[in-house]
Every structure is written in structure tokens, then in C-alpha cells.
Design a protein around this motif. Structure first.
Motif, PDB file in Angstrom:
ATOM      1  N   TYR A  68      42.080  60.072  29.535  1.00 52.44           N
ATOM      2  CA  TYR A  68      41.901  60.316  28.040  1.00 52.44           C
ATOM      3  C   TYR A  68      40.709  60.285  27.311  1.00 52.44           C
ATOM      4  N   ASP A  69      40.538  61.218  26.493  1.00 58.37           N
ATOM      5  CA  ASP A  69      39.168  61.185  25.596  1.00 58.37           C
ATOM      6  C   ASP A  69      39.285  60.179  24.678  1.00 58.37           C
ATOM      7  N   LEU A  70      40.129  59.733  23.997  1.00 54.31           N
ATOM      8  CA  LEU A  70      40.515  58.647  23.028  1.00 54.31           C
ATOM      9  C   LEU A  70      41.892  58.006  23.497  1.00 54.31           C
ATOM     10  N   VAL A  71      41.733  56.458  23.462  1.00 50.10           N
ATOM     11  CA  VAL A  71      42.772  55.750  23.379  1.00 50.10           C
ATOM     12  C   VAL A  71      42.829  55.092  22.100  1.00 50.10           C
ATOM     13  N   ILE A  72      43.964  54.935  21.213  1.00 51.04           N
ATOM     14  CA  ILE A  72      44.245  54.171  20.016  1.00 51.04           C
ATOM     15  C   ILE A  72      44.885  53.159  20.322  1.00 51.04           C
ATOM     16  N   VAL A  73      44.600  51.937  19.618  1.00 49.21           N
ATOM     17  CA  VAL A  73      45.345  50.675  19.716  1.00 49.21           C
ATOM     18  C   VAL A  73      45.447  50.069  18.139  1.00 49.21           C
ATOM     19  N   GLY A  74      46.476  50.711  17.485  1.00 45.31           N
ATOM     20  CA  GLY A  74      46.724  50.207  16.088  1.00 45.31           C
ATOM     21  C   GLY A  74      47.492  49.129  16.018  1.00 45.31           C
ATOM     22  N   GLN A  75      46.750  48.230  15.358  1.00 41.20           N
ATOM     23  CA  GLN A  75      47.321  46.854  14.749  1.00 41.20           C
ATOM     24  C   GLN A  75      48.422  46.277  15.879  1.00 41.20           C
ATOM     25  N   LEU A  76      47.743  46.023  17.133  1.00 39.60           N
ATOM     26  CA  LEU A  76      48.516  45.503  17.982  1.00 39.60           C
ATOM     27  C   LEU A  76      48.007  44.191  18.671  1.00 39.60           C
ATOM     28  N   CYS A  77      46.628  44.392  18.898  1.00 38.91           N
ATOM     29  CA  CYS A  77      46.083  43.151  19.561  1.00 38.91           C
ATOM     30  C   CYS A  77      46.316  41.971  18.843  1.00 38.91           C
ATOM     31  N   HIS A  78      46.449  42.007  17.336  1.00 33.13           N
ATOM     32  CA  HIS A  78      46.640  40.668  16.661  1.00 33.13           C
ATOM     33  C   HIS A  78      48.080  40.112  17.053  1.00 33.13           C
ATOM     34  N   VAL A 129      49.752  61.548  23.646  1.00 35.14           N
ATOM     35  CA  VAL A 129      50.825  61.010  24.343  1.00 35.14           C
ATOM     36  C   VAL A 129      51.075  59.818  23.366  1.00 35.14           C
ATOM     37  N   ALA A 130      52.230  59.666  22.956  1.00 36.93           N
ATOM     38  CA  ALA A 130      52.671  58.160  22.122  1.00 36.93           C
ATOM     39  C   ALA A 130      53.181  57.244  23.030  1.00 36.93           C
ATOM     40  N   LEU A 131      52.870  56.377  23.438  1.00 41.81           N
ATOM     41  CA  LEU A 131      53.556  55.270  24.129  1.00 41.81           C
ATOM     42  C   LEU A 131      54.037  53.994  23.377  1.00 41.81           C
ATOM     43  N   ASP A 132      55.390  53.818  23.581  1.00 45.74           N
ATOM     44  CA  ASP A 132      56.146  52.461  23.000  1.00 45.74           C
ATOM     45  C   ASP A 132      57.197  52.313  23.587  1.00 45.74           C
ATOM     46  N   LEU A 133      57.581  51.123  23.361  1.00 43.95           N
ATOM     47  CA  LEU A 133      59.091  50.754  23.796  1.00 43.95           C
ATOM     48  C   LEU A 133      60.105  51.718  23.535  1.00 43.95           C
ATOM     49  N   PRO A 134      60.920  52.029  24.415  1.00 42.34           N
ATOM     50  CA  PRO A 134      62.207  53.256  24.187  1.00 42.34           C
ATOM     51  C   PRO A 134      62.712  53.044  22.652  1.00 42.34           C
ATOM     52  N   PHE A 181      52.507  66.419  20.350  1.00 44.50           N
ATOM     53  CA  PHE A 181      52.796  65.514  20.873  1.00 44.50           C
ATOM     54  C   PHE A 181      53.925  65.346  22.340  1.00 44.50           C
ATOM     55  N   ALA A 182      53.537  64.384  23.033  1.00 47.08           N
ATOM     56  CA  ALA A 182      54.527  63.855  24.128  1.00 47.08           C
ATOM     57  C   ALA A 182      54.621  62.400  24.225  1.00 47.08           C
ATOM     58  N   TYR A 183      55.582  62.010  24.762  1.00 48.03           N
ATOM     59  CA  TYR A 183      55.935  60.676  24.826  1.00 48.03           C
ATOM     60  C   TYR A 183      56.103  59.822  25.889  1.00 48.03           C
ATOM     61  N   LEU A 184      55.727  58.613  25.878  1.00 50.51           N
ATOM     62  CA  LEU A 184      55.667  57.920  27.189  1.00 50.51           C
ATOM     63  C   LEU A 184      56.455  56.759  26.709  1.00 50.51           C
ATOM     64  N   ALA A 185      57.443  56.329  27.498  1.00 48.94           N
ATOM     65  CA  ALA A 185      58.361  55.033  27.216  1.00 48.94           C
ATOM     66  C   ALA A 185      58.028  53.943  28.179  1.00 48.94           C
ATOM     67  N   GLY A 186      57.876  52.932  27.439  1.00 46.69           N
ATOM     68  CA  GLY A 186      57.668  51.677  28.675  1.00 46.69           C
ATOM     69  C   GLY A 186      56.701  50.675  27.786  1.00 46.69           C
ATOM     70  N   ARG A 223      42.336  64.971  24.677  1.00 45.00           N
ATOM     71  CA  ARG A 223      43.567  63.980  25.073  1.00 45.00           C
ATOM     72  C   ARG A 223      43.414  62.891  24.751  1.00 45.00           C
ATOM     73  N   ILE A 224      44.384  62.574  23.848  1.00 41.83           N
ATOM     74  CA  ILE A 224      44.618  61.057  23.283  1.00 41.83           C
ATOM     75  C   ILE A 224      46.019  60.221  23.958  1.00 41.83           C
ATOM     76  N   LEU A 225      45.927  58.974  23.703  1.00 39.79           N
ATOM     77  CA  LEU A 225      46.882  58.041  24.257  1.00 39.79           C
ATOM     78  C   LEU A 225      46.863  57.285  22.905  1.00 39.79           C
ATOM     79  N   ASP A 226      48.032  57.233  22.287  1.00 33.19           N
ATOM     80  CA  ASP A 226      48.542  56.187  21.092  1.00 33.19           C
ATOM     81  C   ASP A 226      49.194  55.098  21.548  1.00 33.19           C
ATOM     82  N   VAL A 227      48.583  53.783  21.888  1.00 33.71           N
ATOM     83  CA  VAL A 227      49.453  52.825  22.482  1.00 33.71           C
ATOM     84  C   VAL A 227      49.919  51.864  21.210  1.00 33.71           C
ATOM     85  N   GLY A 228      51.216  51.591  21.552  1.00 29.66           N
ATOM     86  CA  GLY A 228      52.110  50.918  20.526  1.00 29.66           C
ATOM     87  C   GLY A 228      52.354  51.945  19.329  1.00 29.66           C
TER      88      GLY A 228
END
Length: 310
Positions: free
Chosen positions: A209-219, A167-172, A192-197, A142-147
Motif C-alpha cells: 500500500y501507498d497509504l495505510v489509514i488508521v482513524g480513531q482506533l489506537c486510543h 481496501v476497507a478493513l473491519d470486522l464483518p 472500494f474493495a472490502y476485507l473482513a477480519g 493503493r490505500i488500506l483503511d484500517v478499522g
């Protein structure tokens, strides 16, 4: 070692040849269909020798590649969409003088306007780093991909582990690009499933989630905002789950120009030291691992923190 004159000349040439390829319609033409030099010269109303030389330079710099039949195609789809970002650099003198960015790409409104056009090209730039990252991360179902953007990190994981569910999360408006990228990848769409917001305000499932990924967002954000983001995401991890941050390494390859770009297009964005990321992870109650550098220019570091098991 490149001299200052050579570096300036090469930089100016890259901008000029990319702009020329966009203005002639050359990049759009080969984006639609790989084409030969003579076809492009005829379709773009340009000199054949000029087109040949321009393509050779674009190939040498990695914008374009030659395929069988003497045809040319871009190395990534939608490259022409990056051209509107170039004039932002013309505002650098004012930004340095005043301390005010030309854009606020760390705000949802501006991000909604800009990122749908650029995330596909960014994903292509990070493709090799994403494959390496998928090899390094622990197995997860179970993975959440943030941004998520064009989802390079989670697509690489899904290809490696067919049992994973993302679950891919990003702005709509960005999620439409995410869905196209996933559809274009081989045999991962059903994972894949999608989460808008907005990740800073929308409710997130707890202990999931087993894994939450935050790729090139914090900067993109200042330190208090990054800390708040990490604190929110830790609650979405199940006990024993991993939070993975992928960020440009301060002081690494390409970092200086990247940080200047952040100064120009965000209010508080910055490149943070490995020690800072590890401090944030530990502050959030995670067991932080050592940073691992993955492929890429700019150089990208993988920072992971594991939520202690119950």
C-alpha cells in the motif's frame, strides 16, 4: 465563559431533549422523511408548540436542521441509534470506584455488537476533518483503511483522487455499514474493495500500500497493543509509503470528556501525547513528521510516518 451551573443545565437539557426526541419517535420520523412541525405533532401524538420548541433546541445544538418548506431533518442519519449508549454513563460511579469499565469496546465481541450502530454518526462528526485530512495526505493509489467503520477518511480521499483504490478493513458486521456509507457517497463505489477480519490476527499483504489509514482506533487500546498494531501495518506499506494515524489530541478541545469516555468503555484505552505517537512511528522504522491538527471537536491530530524507500 460558561459557569458550572450553566454547563450543568446545558448538559442536562441536551440529554433530555435528545431522549425526548427518540422516545416520541420524532428522530425516526424525520430520518425517514423531512417533516413539518404540525405533521410531526400529529404523527407522534404530541403537542404542536412543544414539538416546535423541541425542534428549535435540537436545531440550535446541531442535531436537526431546517430545510425548505418548513420541514426538519436530522443532520446525520441514524441519530436515534446513539440513544442506547447514554445509559452507559450511569455506570460511571461504579467504574470510578472499581477501575472496571462498563463495556469492553476494545474487544472484538463487544465491538461487533456496538459499532455497527454508531459508526455512521461518528463518520458524520468527522466529515470536515476527513476533507481536510485528504488535502494534507500525499497522493496515493493503493490505500488500506484500517478499522474503516463508515469510511469517512477514505471516502474523502477517494472523492479527491479518482485514481485511488481503497481496501476497507473491519470486522464483518461493521463492513455492512461501510458498504452502505460508500454506496451513499457520490461516485466512489467502484474505488472500494472490502476485507473482513480482525486487524490484529488476519494476514495482511506485504509491501503493497501507498497509504495505510488508521482513524480513531489506537486510543481504544493500551500502549503495547498500539505498538503491536503499528508494527503489523508497517509491513503492509510499500517502500516510500505512508502510515497515517488520526487521533484525538490529548489536552485539546473535548479531550478530557473523550478520555473519561474511554475509561468507561475500554479496558486500556487512553489519549496519548503527540510525542508518544511519533515515538511509536519511529520505533517501527518510519520517518515521523510533525503532528498537524485538523478540524474537529474533539480536536484531531494527523500523525504520519513514511517508510524509507528501498
Amino acid at each position: 465563559m460558561s459557569t458550572p451551573m450553566a454547563a450543568l443545565t446545558e448538559a442536562a437539557a441536551r440529554v433530555a431533549m435528545f431522549t425526548t426526541a427518540v422516545q416520541l419517535g420524532l428522530l425516526d420520523a424525520i430520518d425517514r422523511e423531512p417533516s413539518t412541525v404540525d405533521d410531526l405533532a400529529r404523527r407522534c401524538g404530541a403537542n404542536e408548540r412543544g414539538v416546535r420548541l423541541l425542534l428549535a433546541a435540537l436545531v440550535a445544538d446541531g442535531f436537526v436542521e431546517e430545510v425548505p418548506g418548513g420541514r426538519f431533518q436530522p443532520t446525520a442519519p441514524g441519530l436515534a441509534s446513539l440513544h442506547p449508549l447514554l445509559p452507559i454513563w450511569d455506570q460511571l460511579p461504579e467504574a470510578v470506584r472499581t477501575g472496571k469499565p462498563a463495556l469492553d469496546m476494545d474487544s472484538p465481541d463487544t465491538a461487533t455488537e456496538m459499532y455497527p450502530h454508531v459508526v455512521a454518526s461518528l463518520a458524520n462528526m468527522w466529515r470536515d476533518a476527513a476533507v481536510r485530512t485528504a488535502e494534507l495526505l500525499p497522493a496515493a493509489t493503493r490505500i488500506l483503511d484500517v478499522g474503516a467503520g463508515a469510511a469517512p477518511w477514505s471516502i474523502a480521499i477517494a472523492k479527491q483522487n479518482k485514481h485511488s483504490r481503497v481496501v476497507a478493513l473491519d470486522l464483518p458486521p461493521v463492513l455492512s455499514t461501510t458498504k452502505r456509507a460508500v454506496a451513499a457517497a457520490a461516485d466512489v463505489a467502484d474505488q472500494f474493495a472490502y476485507l473482513a477480519g480482525d486487524v490484529f490476527s488476519m494476514p495482511l499483504p506485504v509491501d503493497t500500500y501507498d497509504l495505510v489509514i488508521v482513524g480513531q482506533l489506537c486510543h481504544l487500546f493500551d500502549e503495547p497493543t498500539c505498538v503491536r498494531l503499528i508494527d503489523r501495518l508497517v509491513g503492509a506499506l510499500r517502500p516510500g509509503g505512508t502510515l497515517a494515524l488520526l487521533e484525538t489530541l490529548a489536552g485539546g478541545r473535548g479531550a478530557a470528556v473523550h478520555e473519561l469516555s474511554l475509561y468507561l468503555r475500554t479496558r486500556g484505552g487512553a489519549l496519548y501525547s503527540p510525542e508518544t505517537y511519533q515515538k511509536w512511528l519511529r520505533r517501527a522504522g518510519l520517518d515521523a513528521a510533525d503532528v498537524v491538527e485538523v478540524n474537529g471537536t474533539p480536536a484531531i491530530g494527523l500523525f504520519t510516518g513514511r517508510r524509507p524507500s528501498a
